[in-house]
Design a protein around this motif. Structure first.
Motif, mmCIF file in Angstrom:
data_model
loop_
_atom_site.group_PDB
_atom_site.id
_atom_site.type_symbol
_atom_site.label_atom_id
_atom_site.label_comp_id
_atom_site.label_asym_id
_atom_site.label_seq_id
_atom_site.Cartn_x
_atom_site.Cartn_y
_atom_site.Cartn_z
ATOM 1 N N ILE A 5 -30.714 51.274 14.943
ATOM 2 C CA ILE A 5 -29.594 51.117 15.287
ATOM 3 C C ILE A 5 -29.303 50.471 16.823
ATOM 4 C CG2 ILE A 5 -27.378 52.385 15.919
ATOM 5 C CD1 ILE A 5 -28.244 54.166 13.702
ATOM 6 N N GLN A 6 -30.317 51.041 17.571
ATOM 7 C CA GLN A 6 -30.151 50.352 19.011
ATOM 8 C C GLN A 6 -30.296 48.975 18.808
ATOM 9 O OE1 GLN A 6 -32.961 53.033 20.894
ATOM 10 N NE2 GLN A 6 -31.191 53.973 22.195
ATOM 11 N N ASN A 7 -31.307 48.554 18.143
ATOM 12 C CA ASN A 7 -31.574 46.827 17.897
ATOM 13 C C ASN A 7 -30.521 46.258 17.524
ATOM 14 O OD1 ASN A 7 -34.126 47.257 19.032
ATOM 15 N ND2 ASN A 7 -35.130 47.437 16.781
ATOM 16 N N ILE A 8 -29.651 46.689 16.464
ATOM 17 C CA ILE A 8 -28.613 46.292 16.229
ATOM 18 C C ILE A 8 -27.486 46.085 17.136
ATOM 19 C CG2 ILE A 8 -26.528 46.176 14.388
ATOM 20 C CD1 ILE A 8 -28.817 47.469 12.464
ATOM 21 N N ARG A 35 -20.073 54.618 17.748
ATOM 22 C CA ARG A 35 -18.735 54.900 18.439
ATOM 23 C C ARG A 35 -18.729 54.628 20.045
ATOM 24 N NH1 ARG A 35 -15.948 57.542 22.150
ATOM 25 N NH2 ARG A 35 -17.851 58.454 22.925
ATOM 26 N N SER A 36 -19.628 54.821 20.812
ATOM 27 C CA SER A 36 -19.789 54.716 22.147
ATOM 28 C C SER A 36 -19.952 53.279 22.594
ATOM 29 C CB SER A 36 -20.791 55.618 22.924
ATOM 30 O OG SER A 36 -21.963 55.165 22.511
ATOM 31 N N ASN A 37 -20.506 52.468 21.771
ATOM 32 C CA ASN A 37 -20.765 51.029 21.798
ATOM 33 C C ASN A 37 -19.475 50.497 21.534
ATOM 34 O OD1 ASN A 37 -23.433 49.538 22.291
ATOM 35 N ND2 ASN A 37 -23.844 51.698 21.707
ATOM 36 N N ALA A 38 -18.983 50.789 20.558
ATOM 37 C CA ALA A 38 -17.512 50.289 20.008
ATOM 38 C C ALA A 38 -16.523 50.340 20.943
ATOM 39 C CB ALA A 38 -17.209 50.749 18.686
ATOM 40 N N TYR A 39 -16.593 51.727 21.529
ATOM 41 C CA TYR A 39 -15.312 52.121 22.614
ATOM 42 C C TYR A 39 -15.724 51.212 23.876
ATOM 43 C CZ TYR A 39 -12.220 55.046 25.124
ATOM 44 O OH TYR A 39 -11.035 55.476 26.016
ATOM 45 N N SER A 40 -16.792 50.774 24.425
ATOM 46 C CA SER A 40 -17.060 50.088 25.419
ATOM 47 C C SER A 40 -16.695 48.652 25.282
ATOM 48 C CB SER A 40 -18.735 49.811 25.517
ATOM 49 O OG SER A 40 -19.283 51.091 26.085
ATOM 50 N N ILE A 261 -15.415 60.511 3.491
ATOM 51 C CA ILE A 261 -14.460 59.370 3.399
ATOM 52 C C ILE A 261 -13.884 59.108 4.944
ATOM 53 C CG2 ILE A 261 -12.258 58.377 2.591
ATOM 54 C CD1 ILE A 261 -12.959 59.156 0.043
ATOM 55 N N TYR A 262 -13.642 60.389 5.669
ATOM 56 C CA TYR A 262 -12.947 60.253 7.076
ATOM 57 C C TYR A 262 -13.804 59.677 7.789
ATOM 58 C CZ TYR A 262 -11.349 62.494 11.342
ATOM 59 O OH TYR A 262 -10.874 62.568 12.566
ATOM 60 N N ILE A 263 -15.332 60.149 7.829
ATOM 61 C CA ILE A 263 -16.318 59.434 8.844
ATOM 62 C C ILE A 263 -16.580 58.106 8.432
ATOM 63 C CG2 ILE A 263 -18.847 59.552 9.296
ATOM 64 C CD1 ILE A 263 -17.366 61.993 10.184
ATOM 65 N N GLN A 264 -16.374 57.567 7.224
ATOM 66 C CA GLN A 264 -16.559 56.471 6.909
ATOM 67 C C GLN A 264 -15.613 55.428 7.490
ATOM 68 O OE1 GLN A 264 -18.180 55.246 3.227
ATOM 69 N NE2 GLN A 264 -19.168 54.592 5.054
ATOM 70 N N SER A 265 -14.171 55.971 7.427
ATOM 71 C CA SER A 265 -12.979 55.285 8.071
ATOM 72 C C SER A 265 -13.228 55.155 9.494
ATOM 73 C CB SER A 265 -11.784 56.217 7.760
ATOM 74 O OG SER A 265 -11.629 56.323 6.457
ATOM 75 N N LEU A 266 -13.703 56.305 10.314
ATOM 76 C CA LEU A 266 -14.021 56.183 11.571
ATOM 77 C C LEU A 266 -14.894 54.919 11.916
ATOM 78 C CD1 LEU A 266 -13.933 59.820 12.590
ATOM 79 C CD2 LEU A 266 -12.265 58.162 13.154
ATOM 80 N N LEU A 267 -16.100 54.833 10.898
ATOM 81 C CA LEU A 267 -17.067 53.910 11.159
ATOM 82 C C LEU A 267 -16.635 52.536 11.117
ATOM 83 C CD1 LEU A 267 -20.262 55.558 9.641
ATOM 84 C CD2 LEU A 267 -19.980 54.853 12.140
ATOM 85 N N MET A 268 -15.700 52.313 9.954
ATOM 86 C CA MET A 268 -14.823 51.022 9.670
ATOM 87 C C MET A 268 -14.397 50.618 11.033
ATOM 88 S SD MET A 268 -15.513 49.623 6.927
ATOM 89 C CE MET A 268 -14.221 48.729 6.191
ATOM 90 N N ILE A 269 -13.580 51.452 11.957
ATOM 91 C CA ILE A 269 -13.120 51.019 12.936
ATOM 92 C C ILE A 269 -13.836 50.815 13.811
ATOM 93 C CG2 ILE A 269 -11.631 52.086 14.802
ATOM 94 C CD1 ILE A 269 -10.143 53.758 12.978
ATOM 95 N N ALA A 270 -14.984 51.417 14.039
ATOM 96 C CA ALA A 270 -16.032 51.225 15.153
ATOM 97 C C ALA A 270 -16.893 49.844 14.816
ATOM 98 C CB ALA A 270 -17.133 52.119 15.297
ATOM 99 N N VAL A 271 -17.131 49.745 13.541
ATOM 100 C CA VAL A 271 -17.860 48.377 13.251
ATOM 101 C C VAL A 271 -16.789 46.987 13.190
ATOM 102 C CG1 VAL A 271 -19.506 47.348 11.544
ATOM 103 C CG2 VAL A 271 -19.565 49.663 11.953
ATOM 104 N N ALA A 272 -15.791 47.164 12.942
ATOM 105 C CA ALA A 272 -14.749 46.202 13.070
ATOM 106 C C ALA A 272 -14.550 45.676 14.494
ATOM 107 C CB ALA A 272 -13.223 46.603 12.388
ATOM 108 N N ARG A 273 -14.564 46.965 15.275
ATOM 109 C CA ARG A 273 -14.638 46.393 16.739
ATOM 110 C C ARG A 273 -15.841 45.860 17.237
ATOM 111 N NH1 ARG A 273 -10.716 45.284 19.707
ATOM 112 N NH2 ARG A 273 -9.534 47.325 19.259
#
Ligand code: 5AD
Length: 367
Positions: A5-8, A35-40, A261-273
């Motif tokens: 994940i770090q590499n990606i 999450r923290s990468n998306a937030y940055s 599904i909740y976690i998946q939804s949050l991850l979708m936001i982060a990965v879209a970002r």
């Protein structure tokens, strides 16, 4: 997994495999890293402000029969309403006074001349009625009224609407066909998205997460689709079973899948970002329908837009796309205070008296 994940996360451009892998994580530590990468990225691109769009659900009359939706045409169990012009304008004026900056006019789909004609007049009236020293160009207006003809989209744009939300729901055409009635088509939806872009709207699209039969590859492709269609704004949320729809019998299963599904939804936001970087992303109300802190948690995963409800309280009960919609008994003023508290509780602040346009759109227009 951690080092993968770090590499990606160090790459400046993700590919389909990277996106899929990021969406597949389940360990808390991995989720936090994403999450923290998306937030940055969000802080760097869009800043810490949260843009508000007051949501006016002005009619639940709908000509469509989307199998998942509580206001679908064949649900005979709800009272159908359309707000009067005065009610819509009053709600818009109220939100301009509060400093919201933008409103979303949302309804079920209708394509008749009266519907479009009335809406055009309402859009121009909102513009003229809300122009002030604080808002020299009036409220920003986003429309979310489904599939329309090119010329009607253009007329609404010329009347003053400048953003449009039309979710693709899923970028997988086979899955799209399974959740819509036979007279709706994936191709038509794509054509509408292209028309909106061509006319010059800031284009918002999105998907539901956890649709029956949806795979991780579908979700990864959804995120890639957002880039292909050149979306400026993204609104995504969990699929939630409505008791008066084709999917009613899935309720017990979805109760069990809720956390996933909740976690998946949050991850979708982060990965879209992470993938799209400079777009506006909404923390949608449906997230809060799953967990009380859903919307503010969405903000911590990289969302920068929130849509407080402005629909007059007496109509909210009749505009339930899914069961368990929050804020049904509240007044718009409660929602205003509540949203402010929610946003501040995660260390962010709301931006007042601004449209909050998508940076992606602004940069594209300068090219
Ligand atoms: N669960 C979650 N979202 C839904 N929508 C409609 N029905 C549901 C449901 N059961 C979403 C669709 C639509 C948006 C206005 O509401 O994605 O585009």
């Amino acid at each position: 997994m951690k080092s993968m994940i770090q590499n990606i996360l160090q790459k400046s451009n993700l590919d389909a495999r990277d996106i899929r892998l990021l969406l597949s994580v389940t360990e808390a530590e991995d989720i936090e890293q994403i999450r923290s990468n998306a937030y940055s990225i969000m802080l760097e691109k869009t800043g810490e402000s949260v843009w508000l769009r007051g949501l006016i659900e002005f009619s639940n009359i709908c000509i469509n029969d989307c199998y998942y939706c509580g206001i679908r045409k064949s649900n005979r169990g709800i009272d159908r309403y359309t707000l009067s012009r005065e009610e819509i304008i009053d709600s818009a004026k109220w939100s301009a006074d509060k400093g919201y900056g933008s409103v979303v006019l949302q309804s079920g789909e209708r394509n008749d001349a009266k519907f479009i004609g009335d809406l055009i007049e309402i859009v121009s009236e909102i513009k003229s009625e809300t122009t002030s020293a604080n808002l020299p160009n009036g409220l920003g207006i986003t429309l979310c009224v489904g599939e329309q003809s090119y010329s009607d989209y253009k007329r609404l744009f010329d009347a003053g609407a400048h953003r449009y939300l039309l979710r693709i729901e899923t970028s997988n055409p086979q899955l799209y066909a399974k959740i819509h009635s036979p007279n709706q088509s994936f191709e038509k939806r794509i054509e509408c998205l292209k028309s909106l872009k061509d006319i010059g709207y800031q284009l918002g699209t999105g998907v539901m997460i956890g649709i029956p039969g949806q795979s991780l590859d579908d979700l990864a492709n959804d995120i890639m689709f957002f880039k292909e269609i050149d979306a400026d704004m993204i609104g995504m949320g969990p699929f939630i079973v409505h008791s008066e729809t084709e999917f009613a019998n899935l309720k017990p299963l979805y109760e069990k899948r809720k956390r996933e599904i909740y976690i998946q939804s949050l991850l979708m936001i982060a990965v879209a970002r992470l993938y799209l970087k400079d777009v506006n992303i909404a923390a949608t109300t449906a997230l809060q329908a799953l967990y009380p802190m859903g919307r503010e948690t969405g903000l911590t995963f990289g969302a920068n837009v929130i849509m407080p409800l402005l629909t007059p309280t007496e109509y909210r009960e009749s505009y339930q796309l899914y069961n368990g919609k929050p804020c049904i008994d509240e007044f718009s003023s409660d929602c205003f205070d509540c949203i402010q508290r929610r946003v501040e509780s995660v260390g962010r602040k709301i931006a007042l008296d601004q449209w909050g346009d998508s940076l992606h759109h602004t940069l594209n227009n300068k090219k």
